[in-house]
Design a protein around this motif. Structure first.
Motif, mmCIF file in Angstrom:
data_model
loop_
_atom_site.group_PDB
_atom_site.id
_atom_site.type_symbol
_atom_site.label_atom_id
_atom_site.label_comp_id
_atom_site.label_asym_id
_atom_site.label_seq_id
_atom_site.Cartn_x
_atom_site.Cartn_y
_atom_site.Cartn_z
ATOM 1 N N THR A 164 2.901 52.649 38.151
ATOM 2 C CA THR A 164 3.501 52.217 39.415
ATOM 3 C C THR A 164 2.390 51.891 40.414
ATOM 4 N N SER A 165 2.768 51.729 41.680
ATOM 5 C CA SER A 165 1.751 51.453 42.695
ATOM 6 C C SER A 165 0.859 52.680 42.884
ATOM 7 N N ALA A 166 -0.362 52.446 43.277
ATOM 8 C CA ALA A 166 -1.336 53.534 43.415
ATOM 9 C C ALA A 166 -0.985 54.424 44.601
ATOM 10 N N PRO A 167 -1.102 55.756 44.444
ATOM 11 C CA PRO A 167 -0.878 56.653 45.582
ATOM 12 C C PRO A 167 -1.999 56.518 46.608
ATOM 13 N N PHE A 168 -1.722 56.963 47.831
ATOM 14 C CA PHE A 168 -2.713 56.918 48.905
ATOM 15 C C PHE A 168 -3.989 57.643 48.455
ATOM 16 N N GLY A 169 -5.131 56.978 48.614
ATOM 17 C CA GLY A 169 -6.398 57.553 48.160
ATOM 18 C C GLY A 169 -6.944 56.885 46.921
ATOM 19 N N TYR A 170 -6.095 56.071 46.255
ATOM 20 C CA TYR A 170 -6.508 55.370 45.040
ATOM 21 C C TYR A 170 -6.197 53.876 45.156
ATOM 22 N N LYS A 171 -6.837 53.101 44.285
ATOM 23 C CA LYS A 171 -6.481 51.703 44.088
ATOM 24 C C LYS A 171 -6.442 51.452 42.575
ATOM 25 N N LEU A 172 -5.733 50.400 42.173
ATOM 26 C CA LEU A 172 -5.575 50.108 40.756
ATOM 27 C C LEU A 172 -6.636 49.132 40.270
ATOM 28 N N ALA A 173 -7.190 49.421 39.087
ATOM 29 C CA ALA A 173 -8.129 48.515 38.422
ATOM 30 C C ALA A 173 -7.817 48.562 36.927
ATOM 31 N N ASP A 174 -7.313 47.446 36.395
ATOM 32 C CA ASP A 174 -6.904 47.389 34.981
ATOM 33 C C ASP A 174 -5.900 48.496 34.650
ATOM 34 N N LYS A 175 -4.924 48.682 35.527
ATOM 35 C CA LYS A 175 -3.841 49.651 35.343
ATOM 36 C C LYS A 175 -4.332 51.098 35.330
ATOM 37 N N ARG A 176 -5.509 51.326 35.863
ATOM 38 C CA ARG A 176 -6.026 52.697 35.959
ATOM 39 C C ARG A 176 -6.405 52.990 37.408
ATOM 40 N N LEU A 177 -6.286 54.271 37.788
ATOM 41 C CA LEU A 177 -6.548 54.668 39.166
ATOM 42 C C LEU A 177 -8.040 54.828 39.418
ATOM 43 N N VAL A 178 -8.490 54.206 40.515
ATOM 44 C CA VAL A 178 -9.885 54.309 40.948
ATOM 45 C C VAL A 178 -9.872 54.792 42.392
ATOM 46 N N ILE A 179 -10.743 55.727 42.722
ATOM 47 C CA ILE A 179 -10.740 56.327 44.063
ATOM 48 C C ILE A 179 -11.143 55.304 45.125
ATOM 49 N N ASP A 180 -10.345 55.269 46.203
ATOM 50 C CA ASP A 180 -10.670 54.515 47.419
ATOM 51 C C ASP A 180 -11.230 55.537 48.406
ATOM 52 N N GLU A 181 -12.549 55.533 48.614
ATOM 53 C CA GLU A 181 -13.206 56.606 49.358
ATOM 54 C C GLU A 181 -12.692 56.757 50.791
ATOM 55 N N ASN A 182 -12.376 55.644 51.456
ATOM 56 C CA ASN A 182 -11.888 55.725 52.840
ATOM 57 C C ASN A 182 -10.592 56.522 52.912
ATOM 58 N N GLU A 183 -9.669 56.193 52.020
ATOM 59 C CA GLU A 183 -8.385 56.909 51.994
ATOM 60 C C GLU A 183 -8.543 58.299 51.398
ATOM 61 N N GLY A 264 -6.292 64.688 33.078
ATOM 62 C CA GLY A 264 -7.589 64.017 33.104
ATOM 63 C C GLY A 264 -7.540 62.526 32.849
ATOM 64 N N THR A 265 -6.492 61.852 33.309
ATOM 65 C CA THR A 265 -6.383 60.405 33.088
ATOM 66 C C THR A 265 -7.237 59.607 34.070
ATOM 67 N N HIS A 266 -7.629 60.220 35.193
ATOM 68 C CA HIS A 266 -8.432 59.521 36.200
ATOM 69 C C HIS A 266 -9.223 60.555 36.999
ATOM 70 N N GLU A 267 -10.164 60.079 37.778
ATOM 71 C CA GLU A 267 -11.018 60.978 38.556
ATOM 72 C C GLU A 267 -10.199 61.651 39.662
ATOM 73 N N PRO A 268 -10.253 62.985 39.770
ATOM 74 C CA PRO A 268 -9.461 63.667 40.797
ATOM 75 C C PRO A 268 -10.097 63.556 42.180
ATOM 76 N N ILE A 269 -9.250 63.531 43.201
ATOM 77 C CA ILE A 269 -9.718 63.614 44.587
ATOM 78 C C ILE A 269 -9.819 65.082 45.006
ATOM 79 N N ILE A 270 -8.881 65.890 44.490
ATOM 80 C CA ILE A 270 -8.832 67.323 44.801
ATOM 81 C C ILE A 270 -9.151 68.117 43.535
#
Length: 484
Positions: A164-183, A264-270
């Motif tokens: 689905t759409s990326a949660p706040f704090g992430y952005k999508l790249a090739d259908k995988r979550l990548v951290i958006d540092e500002n958020e 562990g599907t993507h890098e955690p923020i917390i």
């Protein structure tokens, strides 16, 4: 103001015609013939709205990629059309799925669709029956597609892809979550405020709103938005899918055995350990579920006089001395309104006293341009004649569309029907008696006052909503009651 009349949709009528080069050569289908027949049909039906033509020449109906059809769809979305008329259903589309998608678009904008050859009109019972049959077939197809999609999504989720759409704090790249540092910094701050500073959902939302920090949607933060963020496992690097039943209206939670959980599907923020610690604390701060049936007298009709938001019932006071209050939802959930908190008992008493005064002093005022009619006379026999004439004219229309009669015969029948309708309108006057209307409203208010303290609140609220549209709070001793 009080004259009874059928509201006529004055939006334009859209006539759509189409022919492909192959069809024109094989069947001799003429765009002019379609256009003239549809225009004559509109005149025969007595529709006087402006007619607009959408003509696709040399276009196939295998898909919806047609210039004039796209323009027609845009006009529907802009609410510029009241009816769309074609000679045959296949002029619009030869694919059932495309046809149903178009009709669904028309229905959502209150546009009736008519095909004169099949006598298909979405405004008639037979037309709606046909539409329901077509819809049942389409629903079967949608279920089959849904099953295939679910199978594919299970496979994607097990591969660690985000669906689905990326949660706040992430952005999508090739259908995988990548951290958006500002958020992500805001997410870390929210978790810190909750865990270390012991701030609640509302306090966090209010703080972010005061600082002008936009949420994921670009709008203000709500307490429930903070709660959902605090409990979202995506922030510890976990993907969970298939928790809710997507095909049901209430989206009930499924059994845990049906969930797809991948760690562990993507890098955690917390950090996962901090996330679990936050969940233990969140369990103790669980938001109360919104009551589906509020037992408070003014819930649902009470509005804030400052911002116009609804006002909900709440509890206030000390631990040993609680009392009911009404407070603005924008104040309670976002902290963006400075509206006061009002004791519910005092506000409900003021409402009852105001209703009582209305039941005595209510006066009906007419606009200066409106003059109440004084006499009323309706001819039952003439009404029956008009009814028969309309039925007779409808049969003539069907005969004309089938090619059994000429346009002149249809116009003559239309003139006879119009004459009878004019006679009926001339004799039919609706009596408007201001005093009678005033007394009727006062009577309803008196009845409401008599039963208000004797019936259950749920029943009393239903009676109130039959008379009162909304109650606007201006101050402790100042409210506006808007009657329906």
């Amino acid at each position: 103001m009080f004259r009874q009349s059928e509201e006529i949709d004055q939006r334009d009528i859209g006539i759509y015609t189409r022919v492909s080069t192959e069809e024109q050569a094989r069947e001799g289908l003429s765009l002019d013939e379609q256009k003239n027949r549809l225009e004559s049909y509109c005149h025969a039906m007595g529709w006087n709205q402006h007619i607009r033509f959408f003509i696709d020449e040399g276009e196939s109906a295998k898909n919806l990629e047609r210039p004039q059809l796209k323009l027609l769809m845009e006009e529907v979305k802009e609410n510029n059309l009241s009816r769309i008329i074609v000679t045959k259903l296949d002029r619009l589309s030869r694919k059932l799925s495309d046809l149903l998608a178009l009709i669904d678009l028309f229905q959502s904008h209150k546009v009736s669709f008519i095909s004169i050859s099949e006598s298909f009109d979405t405004n008639t019972p037979s037309g709606r029956l046909t539409l329901q049959v077509l819809g049942a077939v389409a629903e079967f197809e949608r279920e089959r597609i849904r099953e295939r999609v679910i199978d594919n999504m299970f496979h994607a989720a097990n591969q660690g892809q985000w669906l689905t759409s990326a949660p706040f704090g992430y952005k999508l790249a090739d259908k995988r979550l990548v951290i958006d540092e500002n958020e992500a910094n805001i997410v870390r701050r929210i978790y810190g405020m909750f865990l270390k500073e012991n701030m609640g959902y509302f306090a966090i939302a209010k703080k972010l709103n005061e600082e002008g920090i936009p949420s994921h949607t670009g709008k203000e933060w709500w307490n429930r938005t903070i709660k959902l963020m605090i409990t979202n496992p995506a922030y510890k690097g976990t993907t969970i899918w298939n928790r809710l039943a997507g095909s049901t209206e209430k989206r009930e939670k499924k059994d845990v055995e049906e969930w797809v959980i991948i760690e562990g599907t993507h890098e955690p923020i917390i950090d996962p350990e901090i996330w679990e610690e936050v969940q233990k604390k969140a369990e103790k701060k669980r938001l109360p579920a919104r009551s589906q049936r509020s037992t408070h007298l003014l819930s649902g009709i009470l509005k804030c006089g400052l911002c116009g938001s609804g006002m909900s019932h709440d509890r206030a006071g000390s631990k040993n001395s609680k009392y009911g209050v009404y407070r603005c939802s924008a104040n309670k959930n976002k902290g963006t309104c400075t509206g006061k908190v009002y004791r519910s008992a005092e506000l409900e008493l003021l409402f009852k006293e105001s209703l009582l005064q209305l039941s005595k002093d209510f006066t009906l005022h007419f606009l200066p341009s409106i003059e109440p009619a004084k006499d009323a006379l309706t001819s039952t026999a003439l009404q029956q004649k008009v009814h028969n004439a309309k039925k007779r004219y409808q049969r003539k229309v069907e005969a004309y569309t089938a090619g059994l009669i000429e346009m002149e015969d249809l116009q003559n029948e239309k003139e006879r029907m119009d004459t009878l309708v004019s006679e009926l309108e001339a004799s039919e006057v609706i009596e408007v008696n201001p005093k009678a209307i005033e007394e009727n409203i006062k009577s309803k208010l008196r009845t409401l006052m008599n039963v208000m303290d004797q019936l259950p609140v749920s029943v009393t609220k239903a009676l109130i909503k039959e008379v009162v549209e909304k109650v606007v709070v201006k101050g402790e001793h100042d409210i506006e009651i808007h009657l329906k």
